[in-house]
Design an enzyme around this catalytic site. Sequence first.
Site, PDB file in Angstrom:
ATOM      1  CB  SER A 142      -1.256   0.395   1.252  1.00 20.85           C
ATOM      2  OG  SER A 142      -1.439   1.056   1.330  1.00 20.85           O
ATOM      3  CE1 TYR A 155      -4.234  -1.583   5.299  1.00 18.55           C
ATOM      4  CE2 TYR A 155      -2.855  -0.168   4.396  1.00 18.55           C
ATOM      5  CZ  TYR A 155      -3.527  -1.242   4.616  1.00 18.55           C
ATOM      6  OH  TYR A 155      -3.538  -1.316   2.893  1.00 18.55           O
TER       7      TYR A 155
HETATM    8  N1  LIG Z   1      -8.645  -0.522  -0.903  1.00 18.41           N
HETATM    9  C1  LIG Z   1      -8.007  -0.509  -0.633  1.00 18.41           C
HETATM   10  O1  LIG Z   1      -7.860   0.817  -1.236  1.00 18.41           O
HETATM   11  C2  LIG Z   1      -6.723  -0.740  -0.660  1.00 18.41           C
HETATM   12  C3  LIG Z   1      -5.271   0.187  -0.856  1.00 18.41           C
HETATM   13  C4  LIG Z   1      -3.709  -0.457  -0.733  1.00 18.41           C
HETATM   14  C5  LIG Z   1      -4.037  -1.781  -0.876  1.00 18.41           C
HETATM   15  N2  LIG Z   1      -5.036  -2.471  -0.288  1.00 18.41           N
HETATM   16  C6  LIG Z   1      -4.387  -3.808  -0.462  1.00 18.41           C
HETATM   17  O2  LIG Z   1      -4.872  -4.642  -1.061  1.00 18.41           O
HETATM   18  C7  LIG Z   1      -5.374  -6.116  -0.061  1.00 18.41           C
HETATM   19  C8  LIG Z   1      -6.469  -6.675  -0.245  1.00 18.41           C
HETATM   20  O3  LIG Z   1      -7.853  -5.224  -0.174  1.00 18.41           O
HETATM   21  P1  LIG Z   1      -9.602  -5.227  -0.896  1.00 18.41           P
HETATM   22  O4  LIG Z   1      -9.698  -3.711  -0.933  1.00 18.41           O
HETATM   23  O5  LIG Z   1      -9.482  -6.002  -2.003  1.00 18.41           O
HETATM   24  O6  LIG Z   1     -10.021  -5.804   0.320  1.00 18.41           O
HETATM   25  P2  LIG Z   1     -11.395  -6.299   0.913  1.00 18.41           P
HETATM   26  O7  LIG Z   1     -11.180  -6.574   2.582  1.00 18.41           O
HETATM   27  O8  LIG Z   1     -11.848  -6.317  -0.695  1.00 18.41           O
HETATM   28  O9  LIG Z   1     -10.864  -7.977   0.701  1.00 18.41           O
HETATM   29  C9  LIG Z   1      -9.293  -8.822   1.680  1.00 18.41           C
HETATM   30  C10 LIG Z   1     -10.384 -10.508   1.683  1.00 18.41           C
HETATM   31  O10 LIG Z   1      -9.434 -10.765   2.240  1.00 18.41           O
HETATM   32  C11 LIG Z   1      -9.339 -11.882   2.685  1.00 18.41           C
HETATM   33  N3  LIG Z   1      -9.021 -12.024   4.228  1.00 18.41           N
HETATM   34  C12 LIG Z   1      -9.036 -11.620   5.338  1.00 18.41           C
HETATM   35  N4  LIG Z   1      -7.662 -11.889   6.760  1.00 18.41           N
HETATM   36  C13 LIG Z   1      -7.840 -13.249   6.056  1.00 18.41           C
HETATM   37  C14 LIG Z   1      -6.967 -14.049   6.457  1.00 18.41           C
HETATM   38  N5  LIG Z   1      -6.630 -13.978   7.700  1.00 18.41           N
HETATM   39  N6  LIG Z   1      -7.108 -15.504   5.489  1.00 18.41           N
HETATM   40  C15 LIG Z   1      -7.219 -14.997   4.077  1.00 18.41           C
HETATM   41  N7  LIG Z   1      -7.822 -14.797   3.790  1.00 18.41           N
HETATM   42  C16 LIG Z   1      -8.204 -13.424   4.629  1.00 18.41           C
HETATM   43  C17 LIG Z   1     -11.055 -11.542   2.617  1.00 18.41           C
HETATM   44  O11 LIG Z   1     -12.657 -12.441   3.659  1.00 18.41           O
HETATM   45  C18 LIG Z   1     -11.161 -10.356   1.931  1.00 18.41           C
HETATM   46  O12 LIG Z   1     -11.741 -11.175   1.207  1.00 18.41           O
HETATM   47  C19 LIG Z   1      -5.060  -5.512   1.067  1.00 18.41           C
HETATM   48  O13 LIG Z   1      -3.923  -6.193   1.335  1.00 18.41           O
HETATM   49  C20 LIG Z   1      -5.101  -3.901   1.400  1.00 18.41           C
HETATM   50  O14 LIG Z   1      -4.396  -4.285   2.053  1.00 18.41           O
HETATM   51  C21 LIG Z   1      -6.593  -1.459  -0.747  1.00 18.41           C
END
Ligand SMILES: NC(=O)c1ccc[n+]([C@@H]2O[C@H](COP(=O)([O-])OP(=O)(O)OC[C@H]3O[C@@H](n4cnc5c(N)ncnc54)[C@H](O)[C@@H]3O)[C@@H](O)[C@H]2O)c1
Length: 261
Positions: A142, A155
């Site tokens: 991120s 985070y």
């Molecule tokens: N959304 C944003 O703006 C953003 C920005 C930068 C980085 N990210 C990163 O992108 C990645 C995905 O985020 P997203 O936005 O799709 O979030 P999201 O919450 O929609 O999806 C996360 C997924 O991870 C799964 N998960 C959670 N804990 C888990 C575990 N212990 N074992 C296995 N699966 C698990 C959840 O069930 C879910 O399906 C994350 O690492 C997040 O930090 C997101």
Amino acid sequence: MRFKDKVVLVTGGAQGLGKAICEKFAGEGATVVVADINETTAKATAAEIEEKYKVTAQGINMDVTDDFAVHTTMEEIEDTYGGLEVLIANAGILKAREITQFPVSEWRQVIEVNLIGYMICAKHACQIMQKRKSGSIIQINSKSGKKGSFRNSAYAASKFGGIGLTQSLALEMAEFGVRVNAVCPGNLLDGTLWQDSLFKQYAQTQGLTVEEVRKKYMDQVPLGRGCSYDDVTSVVAFLASDEASYMTGQAINITGGQEMR
Ligand SMILES: NC(=O)c1ccc[n+]([C@@H]2O[C@H](COP(=O)([O-])OP(=O)(O)OC[C@H]3O[C@@H](n4cnc5c(N)ncnc54)[C@H](O)[C@@H]3O)[C@@H](O)[C@H]2O)c1
């Protein structure tokens, strides 16, 4: 079809960015393993992908923090498909609180999933890839992995740690032909995490309305828009491909220039 018949494991692949990454690889011919703690959605996503892209996709229940479960899953993948070419360490959670109000148990949980979960998955993937002398690991980091995040210390700490882990694994695995990189997306404002929880969490912790939160984060981006899934998946696929064969230990910003402001 850069990934025809390659095996790609995406953690947290059931929904959101993880699902978009699964689709990107499936669209280029990969066999995709969708691993998530949400088994029902993981299986539904895999079924949808098989139908849409005519590739093999498998949805499985896997908690990235469970060393034994991850080890078993990796062994099953190796037995079933003959190897693992790409690991996308995408599973992540976010809990935003002021430090004075932050329950230690919640802070620890964020580190457990985002940092230790990445280590556990990378460890077992490295065991397979090291033997086969090839592979690519990509962590979904991120912009908060390079710059502190307001009232969001757990985070940011977990993601800063992820970059240290990425660089260290890249050094350790280079001699085995395994590349390890990270991507650092900006704010996926129209994605699941923001829509389901972040707008609400940030509005509460920052004393703003949801509309003010959106404006605040849009105003920080020189290119003037939020990050999209396609912005991220195209860089992830490039990094996993042979086109990036001279890249390892990198953490690539995908932020519309946000880190410059
Ligand atoms: N959304 C944003 O703006 C953003 C920005 C930068 C980085 N990210 C990163 O992108 C990645 C995905 O985020 P997203 O936005 O799709 O979030 P999201 O919450 O929609 O999806 C996360 C997924 O991870 C799964 N998960 C959670 N804990 C888990 C575990 N212990 N074992 C296995 N699966 C698990 C959840 O069930 C879910 O399906 C994350 O690492 C997040 O930090 C997101």
